[in-house]
Design an enzyme around this catalytic site. Structure first.
Site, short mmCIF file in Angstrom:
data_model
loop_
_atom_site.label_atom_id
_atom_site.label_comp_id
_atom_site.label_asym_id
_atom_site.label_seq_id
_atom_site.Cartn_x
_atom_site.Cartn_y
_atom_site.Cartn_z
N LYS B 80 0.84 -1.21 0.00
CA LYS B 80 0.00 0.00 0.00
C LYS B 80 0.87 1.25 0.00
O LYS B 80 1.90 1.30 0.68
CB LYS B 80 -0.90 -0.02 1.23
CG LYS B 80 -1.91 1.13 1.30
CD LYS B 80 -2.76 1.01 2.57
CE LYS B 80 -3.83 2.10 2.63
NZ LYS B 80 -4.63 2.00 3.89
N SER B 155 -9.61 1.90 3.21
CA SER B 155 -8.79 2.65 2.29
C SER B 155 -7.78 1.81 1.50
O SER B 155 -7.27 2.27 0.48
CB SER B 155 -8.01 3.71 3.07
OG SER B 155 -7.11 3.11 3.98
N SER B 179 -9.71 -0.35 7.40
CA SER B 179 -9.13 -0.22 6.05
C SER B 179 -8.42 -1.45 5.51
O SER B 179 -8.03 -1.47 4.34
CB SER B 179 -8.17 0.96 6.01
OG SER B 179 -8.87 2.17 6.01
#
Lengths: 111, 481
Positions: B80, B155, B179
């Site tokens: 990420k 997210s 997330s």
């Protein structure tokens, strides 16, 4: 609880944000709705409740077995030893305006 | 790679040892798939080819020399974009860091590479991990590979979509209020949020420091366990990392779960839950009972206050953490006549709408005259939510609940209503606030073929236990129930 346009502009100033008039209006409405929702916390009686100010593991027992929870006293700070890191150049390479070994910014002090 | 036989950690290890394929060939295959699918999915923001092939070659040399391979040798992994990677652009999904190239690796990334993993690239996410749909990325939304008109969750939407689409064997995500688990549920793959402090946050670009955690996405439980075994453990560079050796999370996976007590909190099945989600998760719980788990009904009375609590604490911490983006040291600078004007112009242009909204909310909650009413009160309610869990774990070994109230929603469906978007996290923020670990695992699909996620939450540092339950569920066919 309602948040006024003036409140929004004051908070934006504190947060170093420069809002357009349209943004100020949009955020006023949205923050108002969110703050109204958050207002439900006022319903709870929190007398004698200690605030949770950090992640504590006080309610779990210390153990040496792998994967077991640590005791809070295990979170001792390491020794304060000097360790050279020599990263100034690599860090300054990322700066939008560097004059090594400094970051250059608009003038802050008048004299 | 065919969809019928996706690569797994064990499969790659076996193929490398048998010299059926090289690590370079595996990486090449993945990059070819990324080139085909990423224009549609937008799950990757940057590819780290040079670094990936150098690492793959190291693995191949080691294999040729008959050296012992690391536990993740040759395994292609995505990271990420809020996690620092030396020499590889790291934007946090924000324009303010569009040009930022970290000079160092996050500990989790360094540990993956030390174990032989091949880092393919950086995945898209909501700006500074603030969002539940990946629509807050400055670099465009990610599409859900299961249904292209839907969000992948957020997210960590890019990480979840990449793994679900077969564009990485596994990925690192971060979880602050859901997330990792929520996009795992939306994309139909296992997604683990470890205990706070279990995985070092060194090099994770901070959003809310008392909540942020790094954890894995994978396609199966054994892979998630293998990655956890590598990234978990004390790190001197993160004072909040727990000083306890990591367990070998893979070794106990096949243990029977008979006799385990699973708690089912009634608040997680109340109004607002989609009927198909409810039905499948209840079927999942029945499956665990059929494996010998004992079901215990729970009441967790402070659940309904979790979203309000979370959005005060997380935004307050963010307003402090994101003060560092001011155009001085890295990233974007918009010139101004004075220092303050430069700060304001830089932040105005660099941050997106949701980040600004949260910075204002957090600044407001911390500002003079409001601190006691908001921030201090939220910290007290946080203690009550944590107490709900500690009391529950006196009666049960794990808690089982839906991960999200609905399956993945449509792109654009909630973008104009921030509060509705926040409520997508209703079942995940509780575990975040309490600091406990949780895994979301697939639990069947809706009639429209949208994945449903079931989460298993456990006491602090019980990753081995929840992985064991997740594995038993997987083995019994629960993923496709």
């Amino acid at each position: 609880m309602t948040i006024s346009r003036e409140d929004v502009l004051r908070v934006a100033e504190l947060a170093h944000l420069e809002l357009t008039p349209q943004e100020a209006d949009l955020y006023r409405g949205q923050l108002d709705e969110i703050l109204n929702y958050i207002g439900k916390l006022q319903q709870l009686d929190v007398t004698n409740v200690e605030p949770m100010t950090k992640m504590a593991f006080a309610n779990v027992v210390s153990s040496t077995s792998p994967g077991a929870a640590p005791h809070e006293s295990d979170f001792d700070l390491r020794e304060d030893l000097l360790k050279p890191c020599n990263i100034a150049d690599a860090v300054l390479d990322q700066a939008p305006d560097a004059a090594k070994p400094f970051f250059r910014v608009p003038k802050v002090i008048d004299r | 790679m065919s969809a019928a036989t996706p690569w797994t950690v064990a499969g790659i290890q076996e193929a490398l040892r048998a010299k059926k394929i090289s690590a370079r060939e595996i990486a090449t295959e993945f990059y070819a798939d990324i080139a085909r699918q990423n224009p549609t999915l937008n799950s990757y923001l940057a590819l780290s080819r040079e670094r990936a092939f150098a690492q793959a070659d190291r693995v191949d040399v080691a294999t040729a020399c008959g050296e012992k391979l690391g536990p993740l040798a040759g395994v292609p992994i995505a990271v990420k974009d809020v996690i620092s990677t030396a020499g590889v652009r790291t934007t946090c999904g924000s324009k303010i860091l569009e040009t930022y190239v970290p000079p160092y690796d996050a500990t989790a990334v360094a540990r993956l590479e030390k174990a032989g993993a091949v880092i393919l690239g950086k995945t898209n996410c909501d700006e500074f991990a603030m969002g539940s749909s990946n629509e807050n990325s400055a670099y465009g939304p990610v599409r859900n590979p299961v249904a292209l008109d839907r969000v992948p969750g957020g997210s960590s939407g890019g990480s979840a979509a990449a793994v679900a689409a077969g564009l990485a064997v596994a990925a690192l995500g971060t979880d602050t209020g859901g997330s990792i688990r929520q996009p795992g549920a939306c994309c139909g793959i296992p997604a683990l949020m470890p205990t706070y402090g279990r995985v070092s946050r060194y090099g994770l670009i901070a959003f809310a420091s008392s909540l942020d955690r790094i954890g894995p996405f994978a396609t199966n439980i054994a892979d998630a366990a293998a990655i956890m075994s590598v990234i978990a453990g004390r790190d001197e560079s993160d004072a909040t990392s727990a000083p306890v050796p990591a367990a070998d999370y893979a070794s106990g996976l096949e243990q029977p779960v008979q006799g385990m007590r699973i708690g089912v909190p009634e608040e997680y099945f109340a109004e607002g839950i989609d009927s198909e989600v409810k039905e499948k998760v209840l079927a999942g719980i029945a499956l665990l009972e059929s494996l010998g788990c004992r079901r215990v009904s729970l009441k967790m009375p402070h659940t309904e206050y979790a979203i309000a609590t979370y959005y005060i604490i997380a935004t307050a911490e963010a307003s402090s953490n994101l003060a560092r983006y001011d155009g001085v040291r890295y990233g974007l600078r918009v010139p101004g006549a004075t220092l303050i004007e430069m700060y304001r112009k830089t932040r105005e242009r660099g941050f997106g709408a949701e980040v600004k909204r949260r910075l204002m909310l957090g600044t407001y909650a911390l500002s003079s005259g409001y601190y006691d009413a908001y921030y201090l009160r939220a910290q007290k309610v946080r203690a009550l939510i944590a107490r709900d869990f500690s009391e529950a774990f006196e009666k049960v070994d794990a808690i089982v609940a839906p991960t999200t109230p609905t399956p993945a929603f449509k792109l654009g469906e909630k973008t104009s209503d921030p509060l509705q978007m926040y409520l997508a996290d209703i079942y995940t923020v509780t575990g975040s606030l309490a600091g406990i670990p949780g895994i979301s695992i697939p639990c069947g699909k809706t009639k429209q073929k949208l994945p449903i996620g079931m989460q298993i939450l456990g006491p602090h540092f019980s990753e081995a236990g929840i992985l064991q339950l997740a594995r038993a569920f997987e083995k019994a066919g629960g993923f496709t129930i």
